[in-house]
Design a protein around this motif. Structure first.
Motif, PDB file in Angstrom:
ATOM      1  N   ILE A 299       0.942  -1.411  -0.015  1.00 45.68           N
ATOM      2  CA  ILE A 299       0.012  -0.080   0.077  1.00 45.68           C
ATOM      3  C   ILE A 299       0.878   1.227  -0.153  1.00 45.68           C
ATOM      4  CG2 ILE A 299      -0.263   0.370   2.515  1.00 45.68           C
ATOM      5  CD1 ILE A 299      -3.039   0.613   2.107  1.00 45.68           C
ATOM      6  N   ARG A 300       0.267   2.435  -0.519  1.00 45.39           N
ATOM      7  CA  ARG A 300       0.976   3.464  -0.433  1.00 45.39           C
ATOM      8  C   ARG A 300       0.358   4.549   0.534  1.00 45.39           C
ATOM      9  NH1 ARG A 300       3.944   5.571  -4.517  1.00 45.39           N
ATOM     10  NH2 ARG A 300       4.028   4.177  -6.448  1.00 45.39           N
ATOM     11  N   HIS A 301       1.041   4.592   1.811  1.00 46.53           N
ATOM     12  CA  HIS A 301       0.625   5.256   2.977  1.00 46.53           C
ATOM     13  C   HIS A 301       1.338   6.165   3.055  1.00 46.53           C
ATOM     14  CE1 HIS A 301       0.054   5.294   7.521  1.00 46.53           C
ATOM     15  NE2 HIS A 301      -1.175   5.094   6.983  1.00 46.53           N
ATOM     16  N   PHE A 302       0.944   7.280   4.022  1.00 50.65           N
ATOM     17  CA  PHE A 302       1.514   8.561   4.328  1.00 50.65           C
ATOM     18  C   PHE A 302       2.722   8.357   5.083  1.00 50.65           C
ATOM     19  CE2 PHE A 302      -3.189   9.917   4.150  1.00 50.65           C
ATOM     20  CZ  PHE A 302      -2.952  10.486   2.724  1.00 50.65           C
ATOM     21  N   CYS A 303       2.650   7.500   6.051  1.00 50.87           N
ATOM     22  CA  CYS A 303       3.650   7.365   7.318  1.00 50.87           C
ATOM     23  C   CYS A 303       4.024   6.086   7.509  1.00 50.87           C
ATOM     24  CB  CYS A 303       3.264   8.065   8.333  1.00 50.87           C
ATOM     25  SG  CYS A 303       2.672   9.733   8.091  1.00 50.87           S
ATOM     26  N   PRO A 304       4.644   5.335   6.332  1.00 54.53           N
ATOM     27  CA  PRO A 304       5.174   3.896   6.594  1.00 54.53           C
ATOM     28  C   PRO A 304       6.256   3.762   7.480  1.00 54.53           C
ATOM     29  CG  PRO A 304       5.931   4.650   4.448  1.00 54.53           C
ATOM     30  CD  PRO A 304       5.007   5.676   4.979  1.00 54.53           C
ATOM     31  N   LEU A 305       6.043   3.108   8.398  1.00 55.74           N
ATOM     32  CA  LEU A 305       7.249   2.700   9.633  1.00 55.74           C
ATOM     33  C   LEU A 305       8.242   1.926   9.073  1.00 55.74           C
ATOM     34  CD1 LEU A 305       5.352   2.499  12.896  1.00 55.74           C
ATOM     35  CD2 LEU A 305       6.249   4.476  11.859  1.00 55.74           C
ATOM     36  N   PRO A 306       9.559   1.839   9.329  1.00 60.61           N
ATOM     37  CA  PRO A 306      10.703   1.018   8.997  1.00 60.61           C
ATOM     38  C   PRO A 306      10.237  -0.319   9.709  1.00 60.61           C
ATOM     39  CG  PRO A 306      11.424   3.323   9.651  1.00 60.61           C
ATOM     40  CD  PRO A 306      10.023   3.296  10.076  1.00 60.61           C
ATOM     41  N   LYS A 307      10.442  -1.310   8.973  1.00 55.59           N
ATOM     42  CA  LYS A 307       9.989  -2.622   9.617  1.00 55.59           C
ATOM     43  C   LYS A 307      11.204  -3.028  10.602  1.00 55.59           C
ATOM     44  CE  LYS A 307      11.828  -5.332   5.546  1.00 55.59           C
ATOM     45  NZ  LYS A 307      11.507  -6.388   4.534  1.00 55.59           N
ATOM     46  N   GLU A 308      12.543  -2.548  10.414  1.00 54.92           N
ATOM     47  CA  GLU A 308      13.690  -2.963  11.307  1.00 54.92           C
ATOM     48  C   GLU A 308      13.264  -2.269  12.642  1.00 54.92           C
ATOM     49  OE1 GLU A 308      15.047  -3.168   7.085  1.00 54.92           O
ATOM     50  OE2 GLU A 308      14.186  -1.464   8.313  1.00 54.92           O
ATOM     51  N   MET A 309      12.722  -0.977  12.429  1.00 54.41           N
ATOM     52  CA  MET A 309      12.559  -0.385  13.852  1.00 54.41           C
ATOM     53  C   MET A 309      11.311  -1.002  14.520  1.00 54.41           C
ATOM     54  SD  MET A 309      11.853   3.822  14.461  1.00 54.41           S
ATOM     55  CE  MET A 309      10.134   3.783  13.841  1.00 54.41           C
ATOM     56  N   VAL A 310      10.379  -1.461  13.907  1.00 56.77           N
ATOM     57  CA  VAL A 310       9.214  -2.116  14.406  1.00 56.77           C
ATOM     58  C   VAL A 310       9.746  -3.328  15.161  1.00 56.77           C
ATOM     59  CG1 VAL A 310       7.220  -3.319  14.084  1.00 56.77           C
ATOM     60  CG2 VAL A 310       7.525  -0.870  12.921  1.00 56.77           C
ATOM     61  N   SER A 311      10.528  -4.123  14.294  1.00 57.63           N
ATOM     62  CA  SER A 311      11.136  -5.418  14.949  1.00 57.63           C
ATOM     63  C   SER A 311      11.818  -4.978  16.018  1.00 57.63           C
ATOM     64  CB  SER A 311      11.978  -5.838  13.783  1.00 57.63           C
ATOM     65  OG  SER A 311      11.281  -6.506  12.476  1.00 57.63           O
ATOM     66  N   GLN A 312      12.429  -4.074  16.350  1.00 58.49           N
ATOM     67  CA  GLN A 312      13.297  -3.718  17.323  1.00 58.49           C
ATOM     68  C   GLN A 312      12.471  -3.542  18.729  1.00 58.49           C
ATOM     69  OE1 GLN A 312      17.219  -1.846  17.375  1.00 58.49           O
ATOM     70  NE2 GLN A 312      16.215  -0.128  18.106  1.00 58.49           N
ATOM     71  N   MET A 313      11.282  -2.808  18.395  1.00 61.02           N
ATOM     72  CA  MET A 313      10.234  -2.520  19.642  1.00 61.02           C
ATOM     73  C   MET A 313       9.661  -3.829  19.969  1.00 61.02           C
ATOM     74  SD  MET A 313       8.440   0.893  18.013  1.00 61.02           S
ATOM     75  CE  MET A 313       9.286   2.307  17.690  1.00 61.02           C
ATOM     76  N   ILE A 314       9.294  -4.548  18.962  1.00 61.23           N
ATOM     77  CA  ILE A 314       8.760  -5.825  19.261  1.00 61.23           C
ATOM     78  C   ILE A 314       9.679  -6.793  20.132  1.00 61.23           C
ATOM     79  CG2 ILE A 314       7.750  -8.023  18.116  1.00 61.23           C
ATOM     80  CD1 ILE A 314       6.850  -6.219  15.970  1.00 61.23           C
ATOM     81  N   GLU A 315      10.895  -6.838  19.604  1.00 61.98           N
ATOM     82  CA  GLU A 315      11.904  -7.745  20.303  1.00 61.98           C
ATOM     83  C   GLU A 315      12.251  -7.315  21.794  1.00 61.98           C
ATOM     84  OE1 GLU A 315      13.583 -10.946  20.554  1.00 61.98           O
ATOM     85  OE2 GLU A 315      13.657 -10.514  18.465  1.00 61.98           O
ATOM     86  N   LEU A 316      12.250  -5.880  21.920  1.00 59.73           N
ATOM     87  CA  LEU A 316      12.583  -5.442  23.218  1.00 59.73           C
ATOM     88  C   LEU A 316      11.199  -5.676  24.259  1.00 59.73           C
ATOM     89  CD1 LEU A 316      13.828  -1.891  22.588  1.00 59.73           C
ATOM     90  CD2 LEU A 316      15.180  -3.587  23.942  1.00 59.73           C
ATOM     91  N   SER A 317      10.110  -5.673  23.601  1.00 65.86           N
ATOM     92  CA  SER A 317       8.859  -5.663  24.598  1.00 65.86           C
ATOM     93  C   SER A 317       8.007  -6.822  24.804  1.00 65.86           C
ATOM     94  CB  SER A 317       7.854  -4.329  24.486  1.00 65.86           C
ATOM     95  OG  SER A 317       7.650  -4.200  23.144  1.00 65.86           O
ATOM     96  N   SER A 318       8.404  -7.715  24.299  1.00 65.37           N
ATOM     97  CA  SER A 318       7.495  -8.907  23.977  1.00 65.37           C
ATOM     98  C   SER A 318       8.118 -10.321  23.748  1.00 65.37           C
ATOM     99  CB  SER A 318       6.398  -8.692  23.047  1.00 65.37           C
ATOM    100  OG  SER A 318       6.945  -8.862  21.595  1.00 65.37           O
ATOM    101  N   SER A 319       7.690 -11.357  23.760  1.00 67.39           N
ATOM    102  CA  SER A 319       8.207 -12.751  23.392  1.00 67.39           C
ATOM    103  C   SER A 319       7.140 -13.398  22.218  1.00 67.39           C
ATOM    104  CB  SER A 319       8.354 -13.423  24.704  1.00 67.39           C
ATOM    105  OG  SER A 319       9.218 -12.922  25.622  1.00 67.39           O
ATOM    106  N   GLU A 320       7.634 -14.412  21.872  1.00 68.58           N
ATOM    107  CA  GLU A 320       6.809 -15.221  20.985  1.00 68.58           C
ATOM    108  C   GLU A 320       5.263 -15.362  21.656  1.00 68.58           C
ATOM    109  OE1 GLU A 320       8.904 -18.344  19.074  1.00 68.58           O
ATOM    110  OE2 GLU A 320      10.368 -17.040  18.164  1.00 68.58           O
TER     111      GLU A 320
END
Length: 421
Positions: free
Chosen positions: A201-222
């Motif tokens: 999709i063409r979206h106004f504010c796409p977030l970098p997947k590497e940054m999102v991955s870092q947040m997920i890794e920091l604050s959660s588990s599988e």
């Protein structure tokens, strides 16, 4: 009316207003982490009626956001967290401090602001205007529900030696063996259109997947649940699915949801395989062993330095890594066998014990085992020799019995500090 189970509620994006999220989600569902970027007040029209931000005044906008995050607080696990990517903007010739105004609202709901991170990137929304310097960053606000929260900092440490300063080789005691910790500035460029594939999709504010991955890794588990109340392009949802988390999203624009579902169907399998192939833990284990071995050898070098100043007879130190230490604040056990003729072993041992209780030795995280011997057998193909001034590169072509060799060990390290810039 049949009540849906948690399993029926997760792993989907709801075409609903997130102000009504508790009407959709069971109060018993528990969110581990919320990662989101709210609408940019009234600067972008996201193409939906009754949307938050566009068409509202500033107080209405803040109040609606507070209502949403208050509801999220009620279904967040006690050790859960909230990440908000947000920016300031300019209105009526002055800066509006949206990140801090929102933060104050969320504190009223019970959220605890743990960190303010700077996301450095190439460009941002809203775009630069007269009186604004070029905008190249946004704020990331990290909140937690309580003071005891999940924060897997060791999972995201930098252990790629090519990204470390070259003096990590000479000063291993300055680096955590797990790697270099994150700092408060994160550098992730905004994804360019098409970087997620032609189908996306063409979206106004796409977030970098590497940054999102870092947040997920920091604050959660599988298997934990990740929420995004403003799903947009779905980057948080996609990365959650790839990283074996469950996800829940809310999005008013049905076209965005259709594009997300299409993208997930076409790319999920390959993305999951990439995630499973990343052998981060092995790489981190290798780095940890390197740092600990460098520390063990440098510890011996410093012992030689300090004891040589005291005019003790010539000696060598035979060094062995003895594995993990069970003592609090100690990381590794190492045996240091002093080989030579000592006039008074008891006095030398007392001298050594006094030294190792003080810095720099006390900073190395080493549990030392000190022994003495008149002679020790070495093996050319199994032992490596180090000179007094260099404990990070073993000496080639020098007999281990040479007086130049002061440290002998079965630990083999061979680093050229200039290779690591």
């Amino acid at each position: 009316m049949k009540v849906k189970t948690n399993k029926e509620l997760i792993n989907k994006i709801y075409n609903e207003d997130s102000r009504n999220l508790l009407n959709i989600l069971d109060i018993n569902i528990k969110i581990k982490s919320t990662i989101t970027s709210p609408p940019y007040f009234d600067m972008k029209d996201y193409g939906s009626e009754n949307q938050i931000g566009f068409g509202q005044n500033y107080e209405q906008y803040l109040n609606d956001l507070q209502i949403i995050f208050d509801k999220i607080y009620s279904i967040t696990e006690d050790d859960g967290s909230l990440w908000i990517i947000i920016d300031s903007f300019k209105r009526d010739n002055q800066v509006i401090t949206l990140p801090f105004d929102l933060s104050n609202k969320l504190k009223e709901s019970g959220w605890l602001l743990q960190d303010i991170i700077i996301w450095k990137k190439d460009k941002t929304v809203p775009w630069s205007k007269n009186g604004f310097v070029q905008r190249k960053f946004e704020y990331i606000l990290f909140f937690t529900k309580s003071k005891n929260f999940v924060y897997n900092k060791d999972n995201v440490r930098t252990f790629d030696t090519n990204q470390l300063k070259k003096w990590w080789v000479k000063y291993p005691e300055r680096y955590n063996p797990k790697g270099k910790a994150l700092d408060e500035i994160w550098e992730f460029p905004i994804p360019v259109q098409g970087s997620w594939g032609d189908q996306y999709i063409r979206h106004f504010c796409p977030l970098p997947k590497e940054m999102v991955s870092q947040m997920i890794e920091l604050s959660s588990s599988e298997d934990d649940i990740i929420l995004d109340p403003f799903t947009g392009s779905g980057s948080v949802m996609f990365q959650s699915a790839v990283m074996k988390r469950n996800y829940i999203g809310f999005e008013l624009n049905s076209d965005f949801i259709k594009m997300f579902d299409n993208y997930l169907e076409k790319t999920f399998s390959n993305s999951r395989k990439e995630y499973e192939l990343i052998d981060n833990l092995k790489g981190q284990s290798d780095f940890e062993l390197q740092i600990l071995n460098l520390r063990i050898l440098k510890y011996a070098k410093l012992l030689i330095r300090d004891l040589d100043k005291q005019k003790i007879n010539y000696f060598k130190i035979f060094v062995k890594n003895k594995g993990k230490s069970e003592i609090k604040n100690k990381l590794i056990k190492a045996e240091y066998t002093f080989v030579g003729e000592f006039k008074n072993v008891d006095d030398t041992l007392a001298n050594i014990n006094e030294l190792i209780l003080k810095p720099p030795f006390s900073k190395f995280g080493i549990e030392p085992i000190i022994t003495f011997s008149n002679n020790i057998k070495v093996f050319k193909n199994k032992n490596f020799g180090y000179i007094k001034s260099n404990s990070y590169s073993f000496q080639k072509g020098i007999d281990l019995n040479s007086e130049k060799i002061r440290i002998i060990s079965d630990i083999c390290v061979d680093f050229n500090e200039n290779d690591y810039l």
